[in-house]
Scaffold this active site. Structure first.
Site, PDB file in Angstrom:
ATOM      1  CG  ASN A 157      39.130  38.951  42.961  1.00 49.93           C
ATOM      2  OD1 ASN A 157      39.091  40.028  42.364  1.00 49.93           O
ATOM      3  ND2 ASN A 157      38.778  37.822  42.394  1.00 49.93           N
ATOM      4  CD  GLU A 255      34.772  37.817  35.406  1.00 49.51           C
ATOM      5  OE1 GLU A 255      33.980  36.980  35.912  1.00 49.51           O
ATOM      6  OE2 GLU A 255      35.827  38.155  35.931  1.00 49.51           O
ATOM      7  CB  CYS A 289      35.135  35.356  39.575  1.00 51.42           C
ATOM      8  SG  CYS A 289      36.377  35.675  38.321  1.00 51.42           S
ATOM      9  CD  GLU A 470      36.850  41.794  30.032  1.00 50.53           C
ATOM     10  OE1 GLU A 470      37.456  41.058  30.823  1.00 50.53           O
ATOM     11  OE2 GLU A 470      36.358  42.879  30.347  1.00 50.53           O
TER      12      GLU A 470
END
Length: 489
Positions: A157, A255, A289, A470
């Protein structure tokens, strides 16, 4: 006869030990805006991954013994080189992924450049801990060292944006890497490989192996000499990575998806809220996301919100991604478009109302884009909380709007999904904003804004949205091994 004039297909090669290496078999990668094959991507497997891991292992002693400052200078050089070619990178990202040229130019490539500069800077500012025990005559301190070969798996993406978000901290900390971008969007990673030598990155420090998750990804995750895996993608794939990593006790940063709520209270400033929430629902075709896919609106303003929201969504233009006036590009693949459309069909079958977009408004495309994978921004109302459209990640330009009455009720409903990545809260009541933010099960909460990121701070999700965080400090901790040393004097 027309074929003779078409440009030859781009053929990518793996980048191993500082050299481009051809592969024995290839996969077709499509241009989502035309439906035509755009390039051929290596279909790597065990053999290629083995060679890349070996190259990374061989490069590790020299790279890990460099000072943070030396590594920092190389990261900055690489950032400059990518920035110098920003337009070429943006064009390739748009063509390969389907995103608008505007989004690639203003978001994807600048952020990739920023990722390298950010970690080039942050690596110079970490300090380790020290404590004293005078009564015992002891002093304790910690030291941090790079872990080894990092396996980095990035999604389709935000291809270069998310790949560099992994590569930058990994190599800044002194690890060497084997990266596997998505086979659907590999071009910008390959372009970056061409700049590594020029930036002075020694051979073997960054290796890129192209291919599918099932073959190349699996080989990387199962390799005994790769102690660390950073993955961005689906929860389903992550479960497989966890299973495959378990026998090796690998360290994981995952993630994953989101089903992100926006909560709009009746005291929200709608002039800010509506354009931002349209953006948070449909930016990058909804393929982020962090996109908003469940919008909870307090009943008093529900009908006004819906009317204004739909009007604003209808202004977003869908079409050829290379046209700078377009807001919505093509979805990544034919299969993905089909999947997203099916969610809209399910919602209709359940009795929900589709207010604009898919199946409601006509989609007019330029002749060259008729075979592309396009979909209009789609707004669905009156969806039940238990519907798959409110529970599962759709990952397309689709958002659901529902009404709520009380603060207590909306917190429970917002938390009522398996995901917990990001949430947005719209209200001008400061006390309420803090209360709600504390109670949402979400790794990130934005209030009266969306996607404002400080890379210093932790990024990541709760529940099925992932494991680990992160950011400046968090990435440093993930990509280094800590040791406590005690000295008695």
């Amino acid at each position: 006869p027309t074929m003779a004039h078409s440009e030859p297909l781009l053929v990518l090669e793996n980048f191993i030990g500082g050299k481009f290496v051809p592969c024995s078999s290839y996969i077709d990668s499509y241009n989502p805006s035309t439906g035509d094959v755009y390039c051929r991507v290596p279909d790597s497997g065990k053999e290629e991954v083995e060679a890349a891991v070996k190259a990374a292992k061989d490069a590790f002693p020299i790279w890990s013994s460099k000072t943070p400052l030396e590594r920092s200078q190389l990261l900055n050089k690489l950032a400059d080189l990518i920035e110098h070619d920003l337009e070429a990178f943006a064009q390739a990202e748009s063509k390969d992924q389907g995103k608008t040229i505007t989004f690639a130019r203003t978001v994807d490539i600048p952020r990739a450049v920023h990722n390298f500069r950010f970690f080039a800077s942050s690596i110079l500012h970490h300090v380790t801990e020290c404590t004293e025990m005078p009564a015992m005559g002891c002093v304790h301190y910690t030291s941090r060292a790079p872990v080894g070969v990092a396996g980095l798996i990035s999604p389709w993406n935000l291809p270069l944006y998310l790949l560099t978000w992994k590569i930058a901290p990994a190599i800044a900390c002194g690890n060497t890497v084997v990266a596997k971008p998505s086979e659907m969007t590999s071009v910008t990673a390959w372009m970056m490989c061409k700049l590594l030598e020029k930036a002075g990155v020694p051979p073997g420090v960054v290796n890129v192996v192209f291919g599918t998750g099932a073959k190349a990804g699996e080989a990387l995750v199962c390799h005994p000499d790769v102690p660390l895996i950073s993955f961005t993608g689906s929860t389903l794939t992550a479960q497989r990575i966890m299973e495959k990593s378990a026998p090796h006790c690998k360290r994981l940063s995952l993630e994953l998806g989101g089903k992100n709520p926006a909560i709009v209270f009746d005291d929200a400033d709608l002039s800010q809220c509506i354009p931002t929430t349209v953006r948070s629902s449909f930016a990058n075709q909804g393929e982020i996301c962090l996109c908003t896919s469940r919008i909870f609106v307090q009943r008093g303003i529900y009908s006004e919100f819906l009317k204004r929201f739909v009007a604003e969504a209808k202004k977003w233009k869908t079409g050829n991604p290379s046209d700078p006036t377009i807001n919505v590009g093509a979805l990544i693949s034919k299969e993905h478009l089909e999947k997203v459309r099916n969610y809209v069909k399910k919602a209709q079958a359940e009795g929900a109302r589709v207010l604009c977009g898919e199946g409601v408004d006509p989609l007019a495309l330029p002749p060259g884009n008729k075979k592309g994978y396009f979909m209009l921004p789609t707004v669905i109302a009156e969806v039940k909380d238990e519907s798959c459209c409110m529970q599962e990640e759709i990952f397309g330009p689709v958002t659901c709007v529902v009404a709520f009455d009380t603060e207590e009720e909306v917190i429970e409903r917002a938390n009522g999904v398996k995901y917990g990545l990001a949430a947005t809260v719209w209200s001008s009541n400061v006390g309420r904003v803090h209360r709600v933010a504390h109670r949402l099960q979400s790794g990130l909460v934005w209030t009266n804004c969306w996607l404002v990121r400080d890379l210093n701070l932790p990024f990541g999700g709760m529940k099925a949205s992932g494991i680990g965080r992160e950011g400046a400090k968090d990435s440093y901790e993930f990509f280094t091994e800590v040791k406590t040393i005690t000295i008695k004097h």
